[in-house]
Design a protein around this motif. Structure first.
Motif, PDB file in Angstrom:
ATOM      1  N   CYS A 162       0.886  -1.314  -0.029  1.00 12.01           N
ATOM      2  CA  CYS A 162      -0.058   0.023  -0.143  1.00 12.01           C
ATOM      3  C   CYS A 162       0.900   1.376   0.087  1.00 12.01           C
ATOM      4  CB  CYS A 162      -0.710   0.015   1.362  1.00 12.01           C
ATOM      5  SG  CYS A 162      -2.141  -1.228   1.104  1.00 12.01           S
ATOM      6  N   MET A 163       2.097   1.147   0.767  1.00 12.93           N
ATOM      7  CA  MET A 163       2.772   2.496   0.868  1.00 12.93           C
ATOM      8  C   MET A 163       3.486   2.696  -0.504  1.00 12.93           C
ATOM      9  SD  MET A 163       2.555   3.839   3.970  1.00 12.93           S
ATOM     10  CE  MET A 163       4.241   4.497   4.291  1.00 12.93           C
ATOM     11  N   GLN A 164       3.740   1.629  -1.100  1.00 17.20           N
ATOM     12  CA  GLN A 164       4.510   1.679  -2.464  1.00 17.20           C
ATOM     13  C   GLN A 164       3.821   2.284  -3.470  1.00 17.20           C
ATOM     14  OE1 GLN A 164       6.626  -2.275  -3.191  1.00 17.20           O
ATOM     15  NE2 GLN A 164       8.313  -1.567  -1.692  1.00 17.20           N
ATOM     16  N   ALA A 165       2.453   1.889  -3.304  1.00 16.64           N
ATOM     17  CA  ALA A 165       1.349   2.068  -4.392  1.00 16.64           C
ATOM     18  C   ALA A 165       1.010   3.618  -4.274  1.00 16.64           C
ATOM     19  CB  ALA A 165       0.200   1.235  -4.179  1.00 16.64           C
ATOM     20  N   MET A 166       0.761   4.054  -3.160  1.00 23.36           N
ATOM     21  CA  MET A 166       0.662   5.558  -2.771  1.00 23.36           C
ATOM     22  C   MET A 166       1.721   6.472  -3.101  1.00 23.36           C
ATOM     23  SD  MET A 166      -2.732   5.685  -1.645  1.00 23.36           S
ATOM     24  CE  MET A 166      -2.944   4.559  -3.064  1.00 23.36           C
ATOM     25  N   THR A 167       2.943   5.955  -2.815  1.00 24.60           N
ATOM     26  CA  THR A 167       4.125   6.721  -3.184  1.00 24.60           C
ATOM     27  C   THR A 167       4.376   7.068  -4.744  1.00 24.60           C
ATOM     28  OG1 THR A 167       5.314   6.203  -1.145  1.00 24.60           O
ATOM     29  CG2 THR A 167       6.665   6.843  -2.891  1.00 24.60           C
ATOM     30  N   THR A 168       4.343   5.770  -5.476  1.00 25.44           N
ATOM     31  CA  THR A 168       4.158   5.912  -6.793  1.00 25.44           C
ATOM     32  C   THR A 168       3.043   6.972  -7.201  1.00 25.44           C
ATOM     33  OG1 THR A 168       4.918   3.738  -6.957  1.00 25.44           O
ATOM     34  CG2 THR A 168       3.812   4.459  -8.958  1.00 25.44           C
ATOM     35  N   LEU A 169       1.741   6.969  -6.826  1.00 21.60           N
ATOM     36  CA  LEU A 169       0.673   7.764  -7.321  1.00 21.60           C
ATOM     37  C   LEU A 169       1.191   9.127  -6.802  1.00 21.60           C
ATOM     38  CD1 LEU A 169      -2.370   7.963  -8.528  1.00 21.60           C
ATOM     39  CD2 LEU A 169      -3.098   7.240  -6.032  1.00 21.60           C
ATOM     40  N   GLU A 170       1.571   9.308  -5.724  1.00 26.51           N
ATOM     41  CA  GLU A 170       1.800  10.690  -5.337  1.00 26.51           C
ATOM     42  C   GLU A 170       3.109  11.293  -6.211  1.00 26.51           C
ATOM     43  OE1 GLU A 170       2.934  13.364  -1.455  1.00 26.51           O
ATOM     44  OE2 GLU A 170       3.572  11.141  -1.281  1.00 26.51           O
ATOM     45  N   GLN A 171       3.969  10.444  -6.698  1.00 17.35           N
ATOM     46  CA  GLN A 171       4.974  11.121  -7.288  1.00 17.35           C
ATOM     47  C   GLN A 171       4.652  11.229  -8.976  1.00 17.35           C
ATOM     48  OE1 GLN A 171       7.683   7.822  -7.007  1.00 17.35           O
ATOM     49  NE2 GLN A 171       8.793   8.532  -5.414  1.00 17.35           N
ATOM     50  N   LYS A 172       3.589  10.590  -9.278  1.00 18.84           N
ATOM     51  CA  LYS A 172       2.974  10.595 -10.570  1.00 18.84           C
ATOM     52  C   LYS A 172       2.198  11.955 -10.834  1.00 18.84           C
ATOM     53  CE  LYS A 172       4.229   6.529 -12.496  1.00 18.84           C
ATOM     54  NZ  LYS A 172       4.883   6.424 -13.848  1.00 18.84           N
ATOM     55  N   LEU A 173       1.216  12.153  -9.575  1.00 17.76           N
ATOM     56  CA  LEU A 173       0.757  13.437  -9.644  1.00 17.76           C
ATOM     57  C   LEU A 173       1.512  14.441  -9.254  1.00 17.76           C
ATOM     58  CD1 LEU A 173      -2.208  11.902  -7.154  1.00 17.76           C
ATOM     59  CD2 LEU A 173      -2.374  12.949  -9.394  1.00 17.76           C
ATOM     60  N   ASP A 174       2.639  14.465  -8.439  1.00 21.68           N
ATOM     61  CA  ASP A 174       3.761  15.854  -8.412  1.00 21.68           C
ATOM     62  C   ASP A 174       3.957  15.828  -9.903  1.00 21.68           C
ATOM     63  OD1 ASP A 174       3.164  16.031  -5.899  1.00 21.68           O
ATOM     64  OD2 ASP A 174       5.087  14.767  -5.362  1.00 21.68           O
ATOM     65  N   LEU A 175       4.391  14.952 -10.791  1.00 21.46           N
ATOM     66  CA  LEU A 175       4.890  15.082 -12.029  1.00 21.46           C
ATOM     67  C   LEU A 175       3.898  16.081 -12.855  1.00 21.46           C
ATOM     68  CD1 LEU A 175       6.758  12.067 -12.968  1.00 21.46           C
ATOM     69  CD2 LEU A 175       7.712  14.329 -12.381  1.00 21.46           C
ATOM     70  N   TYR A 176       2.538  15.476 -12.866  1.00 18.08           N
ATOM     71  CA  TYR A 176       1.500  16.043 -13.542  1.00 18.08           C
ATOM     72  C   TYR A 176       1.200  17.526 -13.188  1.00 18.08           C
ATOM     73  CZ  TYR A 176      -3.094  16.856 -15.272  1.00 18.08           C
ATOM     74  OH  TYR A 176      -4.177  17.729 -16.046  1.00 18.08           O
ATOM     75  N   ASN A 177       1.169  17.819 -11.747  1.00 20.15           N
ATOM     76  CA  ASN A 177       1.051  18.899 -11.122  1.00 20.15           C
ATOM     77  C   ASN A 177       1.859  20.112 -11.103  1.00 20.15           C
ATOM     78  OD1 ASN A 177      -1.864  18.278 -10.557  1.00 20.15           O
ATOM     79  ND2 ASN A 177      -1.255  17.374  -8.768  1.00 20.15           N
ATOM     80  N   ASP A 178       3.163  19.584 -11.337  1.00 20.80           N
ATOM     81  CA  ASP A 178       4.110  20.559 -11.404  1.00 20.80           C
ATOM     82  C   ASP A 178       5.293  19.695 -12.224  1.00 20.80           C
ATOM     83  OD1 ASP A 178       6.148  22.394 -10.890  1.00 20.80           O
ATOM     84  OD2 ASP A 178       6.387  22.014  -8.905  1.00 20.80           O
ATOM     85  N   PRO A 179       5.366  20.090 -13.597  1.00 21.42           N
ATOM     86  CA  PRO A 179       6.193  19.402 -14.329  1.00 21.42           C
ATOM     87  C   PRO A 179       7.893  19.801 -14.028  1.00 21.42           C
ATOM     88  CG  PRO A 179       4.535  20.665 -15.624  1.00 21.42           C
ATOM     89  CD  PRO A 179       4.411  21.029 -14.212  1.00 21.42           C
ATOM     90  N   GLN A 180       8.113  20.676 -13.317  1.00 23.11           N
ATOM     91  CA  GLN A 180       9.318  21.025 -12.786  1.00 23.11           C
ATOM     92  C   GLN A 180      10.047  20.139 -11.763  1.00 23.11           C
ATOM     93  OE1 GLN A 180      10.984  23.568 -14.327  1.00 23.11           O
ATOM     94  NE2 GLN A 180       8.824  23.649 -15.625  1.00 23.11           N
ATOM     95  N   VAL A 181       9.047  19.233 -11.058  1.00 21.82           N
ATOM     96  CA  VAL A 181       9.567  18.272 -10.177  1.00 21.82           C
ATOM     97  C   VAL A 181      10.367  17.249 -10.582  1.00 21.82           C
ATOM     98  CG1 VAL A 181       8.683  16.800  -8.366  1.00 21.82           C
ATOM     99  CG2 VAL A 181       7.284  18.791  -8.661  1.00 21.82           C
TER     100      VAL A 181
END
Length: 150
Positions: free
Chosen positions: A131-150
């Protein structure tokens, strides 16, 4: 024009996250009731137990919250005896958050209670890690989408 297939509610990842979040909020509301803490206060305390003393700005960076959200939360923690706030001697604009004796004394009690609540869920260490790994992956993908500078 091709017909677009509807995405059903039970197929929406965002709904699964939303639903799980609501259930976690209820879980924590019950688990934290004996300590008169809300979930946002609890995560602030977790951060402070790990890193205190912190400035309001530093705490906000850890929790991804702005000072407008943190200030009322910190006022409540202070009024309930968990923290103290004071102006920095080196920079009057900076508010420093310290743990009180109550917070230090209650740290292991809160940890023990929350851990025993998690035992009730019956997640194995592997399930928790997945669960932690899946949520971390999801958060990272959302960070990339929401802030392309990340």
């Amino acid at each position: 024009m091709p017909q677009i297939q509807p995405i059903h509610l039970d197929e929406q990842l965002c709904f699964q996250v939303y639903s799980a979040n609501k259930k976690f909020n209820h879980f924590y509301q019950q688990a934290l009731k004996p300590f008169d803490l809300t979930y946002p206060q609890y995560i602030a305390m977790l951060t402070l137990w790990q890193y205190a003393p912190l400035s309001v700005k530093q705490l906000g960076e850890y929790l991804h919250l702005d000072s407008g959200t943190l200030t009322p939360l910190l006022k409540r923690l202070e009024s309930h005896g968990w923290i103290s706030r004071s102006r920095s001697r080196s920079d009057e604009r900076t508010v420093v958050i310290q743990l009180t004796d109550k917070a230090k004394e209650q740290q292991n009690v809160v940890y023990g209670h929350i851990n025993s609540c998690f035992d009730i869920l019956g997640l194995t260490p592997d399930e928790k890690e997945t669960c932690m790994q899946a949520m971390t992956t999801l958060e990272q993908k959302l960070d990339l989408y929401n802030d392309p500078q990340v």
